[in-house]
Design a protein around this motif. Structure first.
Motif, PDB file in Angstrom:
ATOM      1  N   SER A  21      14.858 -25.767 -15.987  1.00  0.00           N
ATOM      2  CA  SER A  21      16.058 -26.496 -15.588  1.00  0.00           C
ATOM      3  C   SER A  21      16.517 -26.064 -14.206  1.00  0.00           C
ATOM      4  O   SER A  21      16.819 -26.895 -13.340  1.00  0.00           O
ATOM      5  CB  SER A  21      17.172 -26.267 -16.614  1.00  0.00           C
ATOM      6  OG  SER A  21      18.382 -26.856 -16.187  1.00  0.00           O
ATOM      7  N   PHE A  25      14.384 -29.466 -13.271  1.00  0.00           N
ATOM      8  CA  PHE A  25      14.447 -30.433 -14.363  1.00  0.00           C
ATOM      9  C   PHE A  25      15.755 -30.253 -15.125  1.00  0.00           C
ATOM     10  O   PHE A  25      15.800 -29.765 -16.262  1.00  0.00           O
ATOM     11  CB  PHE A  25      13.210 -30.293 -15.259  1.00  0.00           C
ATOM     12  CG  PHE A  25      11.950 -30.692 -14.557  1.00  0.00           C
ATOM     13  CD1 PHE A  25      11.632 -32.027 -14.373  1.00  0.00           C
ATOM     14  CD2 PHE A  25      11.105 -29.730 -14.030  1.00  0.00           C
ATOM     15  CE1 PHE A  25      10.476 -32.396 -13.691  1.00  0.00           C
ATOM     16  CE2 PHE A  25       9.950 -30.089 -13.349  1.00  0.00           C
ATOM     17  CZ  PHE A  25       9.634 -31.429 -13.176  1.00  0.00           C
ATOM     18  N   GLY A  27      18.999 -30.328 -17.217  1.00  0.00           N
ATOM     19  CA  GLY A  27      19.264 -30.786 -18.571  1.00  0.00           C
ATOM     20  C   GLY A  27      18.554 -29.953 -19.609  1.00  0.00           C
ATOM     21  O   GLY A  27      19.095 -29.724 -20.687  1.00  0.00           O
ATOM     22  N   LEU A  28      17.351 -29.474 -19.277  1.00  0.00           N
ATOM     23  CA  LEU A  28      16.632 -28.643 -20.230  1.00  0.00           C
ATOM     24  C   LEU A  28      17.410 -27.388 -20.587  1.00  0.00           C
ATOM     25  O   LEU A  28      17.350 -26.912 -21.717  1.00  0.00           O
ATOM     26  CB  LEU A  28      15.262 -28.249 -19.658  1.00  0.00           C
ATOM     27  CG  LEU A  28      14.175 -29.326 -19.644  1.00  0.00           C
ATOM     28  CD1 LEU A  28      12.938 -28.805 -18.922  1.00  0.00           C
ATOM     29  CD2 LEU A  28      13.821 -29.782 -21.036  1.00  0.00           C
ATOM     30  N   ILE A 230      12.281 -39.028 -15.347  1.00  0.00           N
ATOM     31  CA  ILE A 230      12.340 -37.844 -16.216  1.00  0.00           C
ATOM     32  C   ILE A 230      13.778 -37.362 -16.370  1.00  0.00           C
ATOM     33  O   ILE A 230      14.234 -37.036 -17.476  1.00  0.00           O
ATOM     34  CB  ILE A 230      11.451 -36.720 -15.649  1.00  0.00           C
ATOM     35  CG1 ILE A 230       9.973 -37.105 -15.736  1.00  0.00           C
ATOM     36  CG2 ILE A 230      11.696 -35.403 -16.398  1.00  0.00           C
ATOM     37  CD1 ILE A 230       9.043 -36.169 -14.986  1.00  0.00           C
ATOM     38  N   ILE A 231      14.517 -37.314 -15.256  1.00  0.00           N
ATOM     39  CA  ILE A 231      15.900 -36.815 -15.293  1.00  0.00           C
ATOM     40  C   ILE A 231      16.785 -37.725 -16.139  1.00  0.00           C
ATOM     41  O   ILE A 231      17.642 -37.257 -16.910  1.00  0.00           O
ATOM     42  CB  ILE A 231      16.464 -36.657 -13.872  1.00  0.00           C
ATOM     43  CG1 ILE A 231      15.673 -35.600 -13.097  1.00  0.00           C
ATOM     44  CG2 ILE A 231      17.933 -36.251 -13.925  1.00  0.00           C
ATOM     45  CD1 ILE A 231      15.683 -34.214 -13.714  1.00  0.00           C
ATOM     46  N   TRP A 233      15.828 -39.550 -18.710  1.00  0.00           N
ATOM     47  CA  TRP A 233      15.495 -39.291 -20.111  1.00  0.00           C
ATOM     48  C   TRP A 233      16.081 -37.970 -20.584  1.00  0.00           C
ATOM     49  O   TRP A 233      16.575 -37.865 -21.715  1.00  0.00           O
ATOM     50  CB  TRP A 233      13.981 -39.304 -20.299  1.00  0.00           C
ATOM     51  CG  TRP A 233      13.414 -40.682 -20.487  1.00  0.00           C
ATOM     52  CD1 TRP A 233      12.686 -41.405 -19.586  1.00  0.00           C
ATOM     53  CD2 TRP A 233      13.551 -41.522 -21.636  1.00  0.00           C
ATOM     54  NE1 TRP A 233      12.361 -42.634 -20.092  1.00  0.00           N
ATOM     55  CE2 TRP A 233      12.867 -42.736 -21.357  1.00  0.00           C
ATOM     56  CE3 TRP A 233      14.165 -41.373 -22.878  1.00  0.00           C
ATOM     57  CZ2 TRP A 233      12.807 -43.778 -22.277  1.00  0.00           C
ATOM     58  CZ3 TRP A 233      14.104 -42.419 -23.793  1.00  0.00           C
ATOM     59  CH2 TRP A 233      13.432 -43.604 -23.491  1.00  0.00           C
ATOM     60  N   LEU A 234      16.028 -36.965 -19.723  1.00  0.00           N
ATOM     61  CA  LEU A 234      16.617 -35.674 -20.084  1.00  0.00           C
ATOM     62  C   LEU A 234      18.126 -35.798 -20.255  1.00  0.00           C
ATOM     63  O   LEU A 234      18.711 -35.214 -21.169  1.00  0.00           O
ATOM     64  CB  LEU A 234      16.296 -34.624 -19.009  1.00  0.00           C
ATOM     65  CG  LEU A 234      14.859 -34.100 -18.975  1.00  0.00           C
ATOM     66  CD1 LEU A 234      14.657 -33.178 -17.775  1.00  0.00           C
ATOM     67  CD2 LEU A 234      14.523 -33.354 -20.267  1.00  0.00           C
ATOM     68  N   ALA A 237      18.740 -37.372 -23.572  1.00  0.00           N
ATOM     69  CA  ALA A 237      18.494 -36.440 -24.671  1.00  0.00           C
ATOM     70  C   ALA A 237      19.588 -35.385 -24.779  1.00  0.00           C
ATOM     71  O   ALA A 237      20.071 -35.071 -25.878  1.00  0.00           O
ATOM     72  CB  ALA A 237      17.135 -35.763 -24.484  1.00  0.00           C
ATOM     73  N   VAL A 238      19.989 -34.848 -23.638  1.00  0.00           N
ATOM     74  CA  VAL A 238      21.040 -33.828 -23.634  1.00  0.00           C
ATOM     75  C   VAL A 238      22.365 -34.431 -24.082  1.00  0.00           C
ATOM     76  O   VAL A 238      23.132 -33.808 -24.828  1.00  0.00           O
ATOM     77  CB  VAL A 238      21.162 -33.186 -22.245  1.00  0.00           C
ATOM     78  CG1 VAL A 238      22.421 -32.345 -22.145  1.00  0.00           C
ATOM     79  CG2 VAL A 238      19.937 -32.332 -21.954  1.00  0.00           C
TER      80      VAL A 238
END
Length: 254
Positions: A21, A25, A27-28, A230-231, A233-234, A237-238
């Motif tokens: 993160s 990336f 959000g992870l 990707i961001i 989608w993250l 999800a978050v």
């Protein structure tokens, strides 16, 4: 519990997620605290994590030291300082579950709106502004202080500007590095930097650094369009995770 096998089984993956993160990336990292909470209390997990976050901030700030947007920092920081202050003063009165639920709903709504518009007319590129930056900055600071959830408001404000991925990550790296340094004071006041917690931080330090470097390496090799996909989608999800935790924490389902 500190430094036994179960501790490392939960904490090592959590630190790796946080490092990726921090590397870009976003959000992870928000998925780290639930993992940590399996073996230590949330407050202790945050205290163990803060020195690691600051060490990871050193890596990301150095890696992106020439790639950041000054105007975004200028528009976000004043509001963030007020948000941290409000979070500190209201920490005992505000439910972190309620904050997480609100941030989660906003994040999911924003991500879905942007993702469902794919293939239609391109959304206009926005510019950093003091009015919007002050609002989202204050939300970043407040959510970070109350529920360690400052990332989604930052993404919602900055992502529509369509900055180059490295500039997007570099701006976030410097912004959250400043917030983490400011948060040292409250954690010192709470007496959370115990010998046991600092020992755990030191044991996890190599994992924190290596995973952050890996995140930086990956971001620089992902094309811009794929990076933002990707961001989004993250973020979705978050946001879903925050909504789930908020609903459960507020006992809204009985």
């Amino acid at each position: 519990m500190i430094l036994d096998p179960a501790f490392f089984a939960a904490m090592v993956p959590a630190v790796i997620l946080m490092g990726l993160s921090k590397g870009g990336f976003s959000g992870l990292g928000l998925l780290s605290l639930p993992l940590m909470a399996l073996v230590v209390s949330p407050v202790q997990a945050a205290a163990i994590m803060l020195p690691l976050l600051i060490s990871q901030d050193v890596v990301t700030v150095w890696s992106y030291r020439r790639e950041f947007d000054r105007r975004n920092l200028a528009t976000l920081l004043p509001g963030a300082l007020l948000g941290i202050l409000a979070g500190y003063l209201l920490a005992a009165k505000v439910s972190d579950a309620a904050v997480g639920l609100a941030i989660g709903l906003i994040s999911m709504g924003f991500a879905l709106r942007r993702m469902l518009s794919d293939g239609k007319a391109a959304a206009p590129v926005t510019q950093a502004s003091y009015l919007a930056g002050s609002f989202w900055g204050a939300l970043c600071g407040f959510a970070s202080m109350i529920a360690h959830a400052g990332g989604p408001p930052f993404q919602i404000y900055v992502m529509p500007q369509r900055l180059a991925p490295a500039v997007f990550v570099g701006t976030g790296a410097i912004f959250f590095a400043m917030l983490n340094l400011i948060k040292l004071g409250p954690y010192l006041a709470l007496g959370q930097f115990t010998t046991a917690n600092l020992t755990a931080s030191a044991a996890l330090f190599p994992v924190a650094i290596v995973s952050t470097i890996a995140g930086v390496w990956l971001v620089r090799r992902v094309p811009a369009e794929r990076f933002y996909t990707i961001i989004y989608w993250l973020l979705l999800a978050v946001g879903g995770k925050l909504v789930f935790d908020g609903v459960r924490g507020l006992h809204l389902l009985g």
